[in-house]
Design a protein around this motif. Structure first.
Motif, PDB file in Angstrom:
ATOM      1  N   GLY A 209      81.456 -70.122 -57.773  1.00 13.62           N
ATOM      2  CA  GLY A 209      81.719 -68.708 -57.520  1.00 13.62           C
ATOM      3  C   GLY A 209      82.208 -68.537 -56.098  1.00 13.62           C
ATOM      4  O   GLY A 209      82.654 -69.485 -55.456  1.00 13.62           O
ATOM      5  N   ASP A 295      78.504 -60.332 -62.574  1.00 13.08           N
ATOM      6  CA  ASP A 295      78.238 -61.751 -62.356  1.00 13.08           C
ATOM      7  C   ASP A 295      76.801 -62.093 -62.705  1.00 13.08           C
ATOM      8  O   ASP A 295      75.876 -61.280 -62.531  1.00 13.08           O
ATOM      9  N   GLY A 315      76.927 -69.345 -59.704  1.00  9.68           N
ATOM     10  CA  GLY A 315      77.427 -68.088 -60.239  1.00  9.68           C
ATOM     11  C   GLY A 315      78.340 -68.283 -61.428  1.00  9.68           C
ATOM     12  O   GLY A 315      78.933 -69.349 -61.615  1.00  9.68           O
ATOM     13  N   VAL A 317      80.901 -65.607 -64.221  1.00 10.34           N
ATOM     14  CA  VAL A 317      81.350 -64.266 -64.595  1.00 10.34           C
ATOM     15  C   VAL A 317      80.839 -63.937 -65.991  1.00 10.34           C
ATOM     16  O   VAL A 317      80.818 -64.785 -66.882  1.00 10.34           O
ATOM     17  N   ASN A 369      81.760 -71.059 -67.685  1.00 13.48           N
ATOM     18  CA  ASN A 369      82.137 -70.017 -66.728  1.00 13.48           C
ATOM     19  C   ASN A 369      83.561 -69.561 -67.055  1.00 13.48           C
ATOM     20  O   ASN A 369      84.492 -70.356 -66.916  1.00 13.48           O
TER      21      ASN A 369
END
Length: 455
Positions: A209, A295, A315, A317, A369
């Motif tokens: 991220g 997130d 992280g 999305v 991700n």
């Protein structure tokens, strides 16, 4: 851990909770043994040293209640889904109390809904809530300021309480963990206490991220709206508490672990509008909104010489199905059988006012991700209980008359509503409550929490 007089069971048994009676009844009293049995013997247990007459010893009708066989008591306890009914059974005599605990572990009792002022309503097997009952007793030290004590979280039989500053922008005055219906208390550091000048700090980049998470034990003003626990404080493992603090639109996370003198505060550009937090498979997950994306962050927690240490932040999305612009979405996270679920509630303005009209449940694939999501069509017989302060999956099939694959919602101030959603057929209905509802929604904006007693 502080401990006062009496155990959890003792405290309930010495002050029995009122029971519901049919309309027209004059008073609420603890249940008594059947009338036919009362004509034969006293409900009081005979002392162990009392000598029975030979003819009484041979006559089952004259045997004291304490001689009821242990296996029968075990069956009876297993058929009592409410925690207050189990407490009443244990209060009959010491023999019953010992038998109820030693024979076999009964199914967990049904949850309670603890309101912001620590009054509570019982959840019944038929899917209704009792009217608001007496308060969960606060520890002696907190009783003096009971009017400003609020519940902000729960885990199994434990509640998280804070004493909030009436100014709200000055932060909470103190925080504590309390075992419900007991005098067991674990006091946490004050959320807004001054920290030492030599407090340590560090930063971590967000893996997969963008941005950086900053961690420090320096001065910070915090007011908790939700606190989650990694485990029960009396489980034998180190308990980690994580709180969401939002003051003047500034969102922060605060970490604490057993033995720490200060909260470890996490902030950064990545944390804008916090949506929810939840523990799953030993990691803390956080949903956060910004202007463009939502997130999901995963925090790995370890230890160093200073205590708790966040060693990695990853992280991803979140891309849930899009909805119309005039639809408001509320997302809640809950661990279900080791999986992380996101429960999305869709609401908006209608000709009948602001209403919730759809609920969808998604299982997250945390290995991708953006995070991949699969819609869940059934909960394999489990139920989920969601409130602004706590969310948990629970198996109701052990209780007669209880329906399966349902989600019980108690929403907050935006849409103060209690309702039930059937995951299998998509139907929604109001969660009925007996008696007055004026206490279900606190005037100061605090919310309710589901509590899951362990016995």
């Amino acid at each position: 851990m502080d401990s006062g007089a009496g155990t959890s069971a003792d405290h309930i048994e010495q002050a029995p909770l009122p029971v519901r009676v049919r309309k027209g009844a004059k008073s609420n009293r603890p249940r008594s043994p059947p009338a036919a049995a009362q004509t034969r013997c006293s409900t009081k247990c005979a002392p162990a040293s009392e000598t029975q007459k030979p003819d009484e010893a041979q006559d089952p009708q004259h045997r004291p209640w304490e001689d009821l066989p242990v296996d029968i008591l075990g069956v009876v306890v297993g058929r009592l889904p409410l925690v207050e009914d189990r407490a009443r059974l244990r209060s009959v005599c010491r023999a019953w109390r010992a038998a109820a605990r030693l024979y076999r572990r009964p199914p967990p009792p049904l949850p309670l809904l603890v309101l912001s002022d620590f009054s509570f309503a019982s959840f019944c097997a038929k899917g209704t809530l009792s009217g608001v009952r007496r308060h969960v007793p606060l520890p002696e030290r907190e009783t003096a300021s009971a009017g400003s004590i609020r519940c902000v979280g729960s885990f199994e039989g434990w509640l998280v309480g804070v004493e909030f500053n009436k100014g709200r922008y000055f932060g909470d005055l103190r925080c504590f963990l309390m075992k419900a219906f007991s005098r067991d208390v674990l006091r946490l550091p004050p959320p807004s206490a001054a920290r030492p000048f030599d407090a340590y700090s560090w930063s971590l980049p967000v893996v997969n991220g963008s941005g950086v998470m900053n961690f420090n034990a320096g001065p910070c003003v915090m007011s908790f709206c939700k606190v989650v626990l990694s485990t029960s404080p009396d489980s034998g493992s180190k308990c980690v508490a994580v709180g969401i603090s939002i003051i003047k639109s500034a969102a922060k996370l605060a970490f604490w672990q057993s033995g720490m003198k200060w909260w470890c505060v996490c902030d950064g550009d990545c944390i804008t509008e916090l949506v929810d937090i939840a523990f799953c498979q030993g990691k803390l997950y956080m949903l956060s909104n910004n202007e463009f994306t939502t997130d999901l962050f995963a925090f790995e927690i370890s230890e160093d010489n200073n205590g708790l240490m966040v060693s990695r932040v990853e992280g991803a999305v979140v891309e849930l199905p899009e909805v119309a612009d005039n639809i408001y979405q509320t997302w809640s996270m809950v661990e279900w059988r080791g999986k992380l679920l996101i429960v999305a509630t869709y609401s908006g303005d209608t000709e009948f006012g602001f209403m919730i009209f759809q609920v969808r449940v998604f299982e997250g694939d945390l290995s991708t991700n953006p995070v991949g999501f699969t819609e869940v069509q059934n909960l394999d017989g489990d139920c989920i209980f969601i409130s602004p302060c706590s969310s948990k999956s629970f198996r109701l099939c052990h209780n007669d008359g209880a329906q399966e694959d349902l989600i019980y919602f108690v929403h907050g101030n935006l849409c103060p509503e209690k309702f039930v959603y059937n995951v299998k057929n998509g139907m929604m209905k109001r969660l009925a409550a007996v008696g007055s509802e004026d206490k279900f929604w606190a005037a100061d904006g605090m919310n309710a929490a589901w509590l899951f007693p362990t016995e």
